[in-house]
Design a protein around this motif. Structure first.
Motif, PDB file in Angstrom:
ATOM      1  N   ALA A  93       0.816  -1.210   0.000  1.00 22.00           N
ATOM      2  CA  ALA A  93       0.000   0.000   0.000  1.00 22.00           C
ATOM      3  C   ALA A  93       0.852   1.263   0.000  1.00 22.00           C
ATOM      4  N   ALA A  94       1.962   1.221   0.725  1.00 21.98           N
ATOM      5  CA  ALA A  94       2.817   2.408   0.843  1.00 21.98           C
ATOM      6  C   ALA A  94       3.422   2.821  -0.491  1.00 21.98           C
ATOM      7  N   GLN A  95       3.515   1.897  -1.430  1.00 22.14           N
ATOM      8  CA  GLN A  95       4.047   2.240  -2.741  1.00 22.14           C
ATOM      9  C   GLN A  95       3.109   3.193  -3.478  1.00 22.14           C
ATOM     10  N   THR A  96       1.825   3.150  -3.126  1.00 16.84           N
ATOM     11  CA  THR A  96       0.842   4.068  -3.712  1.00 16.84           C
ATOM     12  C   THR A  96       0.607   5.275  -2.824  1.00 16.84           C
ATOM     13  N   ASP A  97       0.473   5.006  -1.517  1.00 24.67           N
ATOM     14  CA  ASP A  97       0.198   6.093  -0.570  1.00 24.67           C
ATOM     15  C   ASP A  97       0.760   5.699   0.798  1.00 24.67           C
ATOM     16  N   PRO A  98       1.843   6.326   1.228  1.00 26.78           N
ATOM     17  CA  PRO A  98       2.456   5.977   2.516  1.00 26.78           C
ATOM     18  C   PRO A  98       1.530   6.187   3.707  1.00 26.78           C
ATOM     19  N   ALA A  99       0.448   6.938   3.516  1.00 31.14           N
ATOM     20  CA  ALA A  99      -0.476   7.205   4.618  1.00 31.14           C
ATOM     21  C   ALA A  99      -1.614   6.193   4.700  1.00 31.14           C
ATOM     22  N   CYS A 100      -1.568   5.134   3.886  1.00 29.91           N
ATOM     23  CA  CYS A 100      -2.586   4.088   3.995  1.00 29.91           C
ATOM     24  C   CYS A 100      -2.566   3.486   5.395  1.00 29.91           C
ATOM     25  N   ARG A 101      -3.740   3.176   5.887  1.00 32.95           N
ATOM     26  CA  ARG A 101      -3.866   2.643   7.243  1.00 32.95           C
ATOM     27  C   ARG A 101      -4.137   1.138   7.182  1.00 32.95           C
ATOM     28  N   VAL A 102      -3.370   0.381   7.971  1.00 35.77           N
ATOM     29  CA  VAL A 102      -3.447  -1.079   7.933  1.00 35.77           C
ATOM     30  C   VAL A 102      -3.490  -1.618   9.355  1.00 35.77           C
ATOM     31  N   VAL A 103      -4.488  -2.467   9.613  1.00 31.79           N
ATOM     32  CA  VAL A 103      -4.551  -3.188  10.886  1.00 31.79           C
ATOM     33  C   VAL A 103      -4.476  -4.680  10.573  1.00 31.79           C
ATOM     34  N   TYR A 104      -3.427  -5.315  11.074  1.00 36.67           N
ATOM     35  CA  TYR A 104      -3.281  -6.760  10.971  1.00 36.67           C
ATOM     36  C   TYR A 104      -3.886  -7.403  12.212  1.00 36.67           C
ATOM     37  N   VAL A 105      -4.449  -8.609  12.040  1.00 36.85           N
ATOM     38  CA  VAL A 105      -5.035  -9.339  13.162  1.00 36.85           C
ATOM     39  C   VAL A 105      -4.541 -10.776  13.130  1.00 36.85           C
ATOM     40  N   ASP A 106      -3.959 -11.211  14.241  1.00 38.35           N
ATOM     41  CA  ASP A 106      -3.561 -12.617  14.354  1.00 38.35           C
ATOM     42  C   ASP A 106      -3.491 -12.980  15.837  1.00 38.35           C
ATOM     43  N   TYR A 107      -3.771 -14.242  16.135  1.00 38.25           N
ATOM     44  CA  TYR A 107      -3.714 -14.675  17.542  1.00 38.25           C
ATOM     45  C   TYR A 107      -2.434 -15.433  17.851  1.00 38.25           C
ATOM     46  N   GLU A 108      -1.681 -15.832  16.803  1.00 43.35           N
ATOM     47  CA  GLU A 108      -0.478 -16.651  17.000  1.00 43.35           C
ATOM     48  C   GLU A 108       0.611 -15.810  17.668  1.00 43.35           C
ATOM     49  N   PRO A 109       1.153 -16.249  18.814  1.00 48.61           N
ATOM     50  CA  PRO A 109       2.076 -15.401  19.582  1.00 48.61           C
ATOM     51  C   PRO A 109       3.298 -14.924  18.803  1.00 48.61           C
ATOM     52  N   VAL A 110       3.895 -15.809  17.997  1.00 46.06           N
ATOM     53  CA  VAL A 110       5.099 -15.413  17.268  1.00 46.06           C
ATOM     54  C   VAL A 110       4.753 -14.412  16.173  1.00 46.06           C
ATOM     55  N   ALA A 111       3.654 -14.649  15.455  1.00 45.83           N
ATOM     56  CA  ALA A 111       3.219 -13.706  14.424  1.00 45.83           C
ATOM     57  C   ALA A 111       3.005 -12.334  15.041  1.00 45.83           C
ATOM     58  N   TYR A 112       2.304 -12.317  16.165  1.00 51.47           N
ATOM     59  CA  TYR A 112       2.020 -11.043  16.832  1.00 51.47           C
ATOM     60  C   TYR A 112       3.301 -10.366  17.313  1.00 51.47           C
ATOM     61  N   ALA A 113       4.163 -11.126  17.966  1.00 51.00           N
ATOM     62  CA  ALA A 113       5.376 -10.530  18.550  1.00 51.00           C
ATOM     63  C   ALA A 113       6.275  -9.917  17.491  1.00 51.00           C
ATOM     64  N   HIS A 114       6.488 -10.634  16.395  1.00 49.82           N
ATOM     65  CA  HIS A 114       7.379 -10.122  15.356  1.00 49.82           C
ATOM     66  C   HIS A 114       6.766  -8.931  14.631  1.00 49.82           C
ATOM     67  N   ALA A 115       5.468  -9.013  14.346  1.00 47.98           N
ATOM     68  CA  ALA A 115       4.830  -7.885  13.680  1.00 47.98           C
ATOM     69  C   ALA A 115       4.841  -6.656  14.582  1.00 47.98           C
ATOM     70  N   LYS A 116       4.593  -6.870  15.873  1.00 52.15           N
ATOM     71  CA  LYS A 116       4.594  -5.754  16.813  1.00 52.15           C
ATOM     72  C   LYS A 116       5.955  -5.073  16.833  1.00 52.15           C
ATOM     73  N   GLN A 117       6.997  -5.886  16.815  1.00 47.52           N
ATOM     74  CA  GLN A 117       8.356  -5.340  16.830  1.00 47.52           C
ATOM     75  C   GLN A 117       8.668  -4.591  15.536  1.00 47.52           C
ATOM     76  N   LEU A 118       8.336  -5.204  14.415  1.00 48.54           N
ATOM     77  CA  LEU A 118       8.687  -4.620  13.130  1.00 48.54           C
ATOM     78  C   LEU A 118       7.840  -3.390  12.788  1.00 48.54           C
ATOM     79  N   LEU A 119       6.654  -3.300  13.404  1.00 44.48           N
ATOM     80  CA  LEU A 119       5.789  -2.156  13.140  1.00 44.48           C
ATOM     81  C   LEU A 119       5.927  -1.064  14.200  1.00 44.48           C
ATOM     82  N   ALA A 120       6.802  -1.281  15.150  1.00 44.62           N
ATOM     83  CA  ALA A 120       6.981  -0.302  16.226  1.00 44.62           C
ATOM     84  C   ALA A 120       7.325   1.070  15.645  1.00 44.62           C
ATOM     85  N   GLY A 121       6.572   2.061  16.048  1.00 48.51           N
ATOM     86  CA  GLY A 121       6.821   3.413  15.566  1.00 48.51           C
ATOM     87  C   GLY A 121       6.160   3.743  14.247  1.00 48.51           C
ATOM     88  N   HIS A 122       5.541   2.746  13.590  1.00 43.68           N
ATOM     89  CA  HIS A 122       4.869   3.026  12.322  1.00 43.68           C
ATOM     90  C   HIS A 122       3.560   3.750  12.628  1.00 43.68           C
TER      91      HIS A 122
END
Length: 272
Positions: A93-122
């Motif tokens: 989405a950011a390639q078209t508009d960096p201000a696009c808003r995205v909410v990911y949803v997952d219950y798997e602990p590793v998926a959540y932990a890594h995404a939370k870390q990588l999206l920190a500050g976004h």
């Protein structure tokens, strides 16, 4: 999101494989552990064509996001988003508009932990840890409310997640609960594993895949075109309708000729 080697969290049971982490492994990601790779290699041995569906599914997701962007969509709710790996929604989405808003949803602990870390500050993308079978918890989560304006069109992405939802969990009612919150002009995208169009040997592979996941206490539900099509009732399917994954607005002839092409359907509908 770039991949980097995973470090196990203290609350992750490394004696049990995870479908989400096996999916990451099939995509060439690094957020998986030995137990997941062992399980994934077992799947490759008994159903060598099936893991290719993960790549077709990922390509379908990319084309769906690009299509929604072309329709003016700037908000995305990605249910069952899985492990962070290359080609995530907010990157596309950011390639078209960096201000696009995205909410990911997952219950798997590793998926959540890594995404939370990588999206920190976004400022415009986050992940929430929730079970998609509880729509109100997803839709009313503070981070969802912060980023998604449901009075405006949203792309609701249910890509490759409904195969883990049993009939007892009433997937049609679940989809309807999310759709009720979508403004007119929103889009619903669904992809799902299937085997009815496949040759007998491929159907047998899918059967072995289902058994392997069940043995790992992960349950995969294979459905037909007719069953999946009913989930779009009341919405307007966009061309070319509900089709094989690589046939939805294709841009890769090699994918269309993939041996795994008959093993899944994908479609997108506009909320009227």
């Amino acid at each position: 999101m770039p991949s980097s080697p995973s470090e196990p969290r203290s609350d992750v049971d490394l004696s049990v494989p995870s479908a989400a982490r096996a999916y990451d492994y099939f995509l060439g990601g690094a957020h998986n552990f030995a137990v997941d790779r062992e399980f994934a290699d077992q799947v490759l041995r008994i159903a060598p064509s099936v893991p290719a569906v993960t790549r077709l599914n990922r390509s379908f997701l990319r084309r769906v996001v690009e299509f929604c962007l072309d329709q003016g969509i700037r908000q995305f709710l990605d249910l069952g988003s899985g492990i962070p790996t290359v080609g995530n929604v907010h990157e596309i989405a950011a390639q078209t508009d960096p201000a696009c808003r995205v909410v990911y949803v997952d219950y798997e602990p590793v998926a959540y932990a890594h995404a939370k870390q990588l999206l920190a500050g976004h400022p415009f993308a986050t992940i929430i840890q929730a079970d998609i079978r509880a729509p109100e918890k997803v839709l009313e989560h503070p981070d969802t409310r912060r980023l998604i304006d449901f009075s405006q069109p949203v792309a609701l992405l249910m890509v490759g997640v409904l195969l883990f939802i049993s009939d007892e969990d009433r997937p049609a009612e679940l989809i309807a609960a999310y759709r009720e919150r979508l403004a007119p002009g929103s889009f619903l995208a669904i992809s799902h594993i299937a085997s009815e169009q496949a040759a007998p040997e491929l159907q047998a592979e899918v059967g072995r895949l289902v058994d392997a996941y069940a043995a790992a206490d992960e349950y995969v539900h294979v459905r037909t075109h007719a069953e999946i099509l009913r989930w779009f009732e009341g919405a307007d399917l966009v061309e070319p309708g509900l089709v094989r994954l690589p046939d939805w607005r294709p841009d890769n002839l090699v994918e269309q000729k993939s041996v795994a092409a008959p093993l899944g359907y994908g479609g997108v509908a506009r909320i009227p």
